[in-house]
Each structure stands twice: as C-alpha cells, then as structure tokens.
Design a protein around this motif. Structure first.
Motif, PDB file in Angstrom:
ATOM      1  N   VAL A 200     -26.048  -0.984  -0.747  1.00  0.00           N
ATOM      2  CA  VAL A 200     -26.099  -0.343   0.575  1.00  0.00           C
ATOM      3  C   VAL A 200     -25.463  -1.186   1.669  1.00  0.00           C
ATOM      4  O   VAL A 200     -25.379  -0.747   2.820  1.00  0.00           O
ATOM      5  N   GLY A 201     -25.002  -2.387   1.329  1.00  0.00           N
ATOM      6  CA  GLY A 201     -24.354  -3.214   2.330  1.00  0.00           C
ATOM      7  C   GLY A 201     -24.038  -4.586   1.796  1.00  0.00           C
ATOM      8  O   GLY A 201     -24.523  -4.986   0.729  1.00  0.00           O
ATOM      9  N   GLU A 202     -23.186  -5.295   2.533  1.00  0.00           N
ATOM     10  CA  GLU A 202     -22.849  -6.659   2.148  1.00  0.00           C
ATOM     11  C   GLU A 202     -22.482  -7.439   3.395  1.00  0.00           C
ATOM     12  O   GLU A 202     -22.199  -6.873   4.451  1.00  0.00           O
ATOM     13  N   ALA A 203     -22.501  -8.763   3.273  1.00  0.00           N
ATOM     14  CA  ALA A 203     -22.159  -9.636   4.388  1.00  0.00           C
ATOM     15  C   ALA A 203     -21.544 -10.914   3.836  1.00  0.00           C
ATOM     16  O   ALA A 203     -21.778 -11.298   2.691  1.00  0.00           O
ATOM     17  N   SER A 204     -20.753 -11.574   4.702  1.00  0.00           N
ATOM     18  CA  SER A 204     -20.100 -12.813   4.296  1.00  0.00           C
ATOM     19  C   SER A 204     -20.741 -14.040   4.925  1.00  0.00           C
ATOM     20  O   SER A 204     -20.409 -15.166   4.557  1.00  0.00           O
TER      21      SER A 204
END
Length: 240
Positions: free
Chosen positions: A44-48
C-alpha cells in the motif's frame, strides 16, 4: 469493525496490507514485486527515508511495515540504525502495526535495539523470497519472527548486566546543557523523538540532533543506555 479487530478467518479474505521502507530503489522494487505476486498481499506504500515513512504509514494503515535497519549514506558505516528509530516511532503511534526489520548486516546491536523498539521480526536480506513472504505473514498474525539462534542472542543480552558507559556518568552529565538534561529525562520515560518534540515544542530534527549529542557526551552508543543512565539519576534523586 476495525482492521485491528478483524478475526483471522475474515482477514484471510482481505489483502494483507504492507508498507516498505528502504533507501535503495532496487531493493524496494524487488520486495514489492515479490509480495505483490501473492494474491493475499497488497503493498500500500513505500518510502526511501524515515521522514517519508513516518508521514505515509499512518495515512495508509498497513498491517505490516517492512523496514530497512540502516538508511542513508551513514548506513554503510555500520553505526546508524535509523530504521529502528522509525520502528519505535511507528509503534508508539500505531501499537497494532507489526514491524519486520530487514537488513544486510548480522548485527547484534541492531537486533537488540530493534526488539526493544517493538519489532516483531528481524531477517537478513540474504533470505530467499519465499522465506520473506512467510516472515511477513507470520508477523501479521501477531507472532514473532525470530529463529531460535536469534532469540537466544536477545535473551542473553537481556540477562547480561547493563554495560557501564565508557565515560563516568557524572562527567557525561556535567557536559549536558539544561535542554539536553530535559531531553535525557524524556528518553528515560521511553518517549520517541517525535513525542519529545511535541512535548518540548521543538522540531523533530532538532530533537534527533540533540539525542545524538547526548549519546556522544555520555559516552554511549545506544539510546537504551542513555535511558538507563536517566533512570539511575532519578533513583538517586528519589533516595536523597
């Protein structure tokens, strides 16, 4: 009925919601592709980076967050466990969230800190794809994902006497500014950087920098050691 109270029999009919935090795009894509190949899992989402993760995770309400232990350029030095701090912050805001730590390094310090921060599992990136999928499903059910060898290492650390700081705590405390002493007290209460920032009306980045300064002045490498020192100071004050 909320997600947190959905019985296992009903949850199995809905996708298992997963969020991915890793500072390497190739790794994020690989984990996403691996998980989304499963019919019962939805990314449902990702981040760096930590800031992105802390902003996005509460908005998308995943069941599991797969978090890289080390983030950014400092990660290569082996001294930064920013993903562990993300775990601590997210668990403070979302106690129902299961955090699975993913790392390239078999690091006892990171392992111990991750478990103390509330992580439900800790796996190396060298594991195969099916094992990672199994780990995600395992922590989603509320179970711990630690193999017996890893669990024994954690228990050994918990039973061992707390390491004394290299710098005598009286000297280290004398080096702290009044604001740093205030932050140290809140670390001792178990507050996260964000909670400390809210309590003291400071920017979260400011608190993070102050915490790094506090650890350096006390001669310790981990937040939990600073919390122990804070506890000793409070105990002496109560006894006096």
């Amino acid at each position: 009925m909320t997600d947190e109270t959905v019985p296992d029999t009903e949850r199995s009919a809905t996708p298992l919601r997963v969020f991915i935090l890793d500072d390497h795009e190739v790794v994020r894509r690989g984990v996403r592709d691996l998980l989304e190949a499963e019919e019962d899992i939805e990314v449902v989402g990702e981040a760096s980076d930590a800031r992105e993760a802390l902003a996005r995770v509460p908005a998308v309400r995943p069941h599991v967050a797969v978090l890289d232990v080390r983030l950014g350029e400092r990660g290569g030095s082996g001294g930064d466990h920013e993903g562990v701090e993300v775990c601590r912050e997210l668990r403070a805001r979302m106690p129902e969230l299961a955090c699975l730590m993913l790392t390239s390094f078999d690091d006892d310090e990171a392992l111990f800190d991750a478990i103390m921060a509330g992580a439900a599992g800790y796996v190396l990136k060298q594991i195969n794809g099916s094992e990672l999928v199994t780990a995600v499903r395992t922590v989603a059910t509320g179970k711990s994902m630690l193999d017996p060898r890893t669990a024994s290492r954690v228990m050994a650390r918990l039973r061992a006497p707390q390491e004394e700081p290299e710098v005598p705590e009286e000297d280290g405390l004398d080096r702290l500014s009044p604001r740093e002493r205030q932050i140290l007290d809140l670390i001792g209460e178990g507050l996260t950087n964000r909670q400390i920032a809210d309590r003291l009306f400071l920017a979260e980045k400011t608190v993070k920098n102050r915490v790094s300064s506090i650890l350096s002045k006390l001669g310790v490498g981990r937040r939990v050691q600073a919390a122990v020192i804070s506890g000793r100071v409070r105990s002496r004050a109560a006894d006096s």
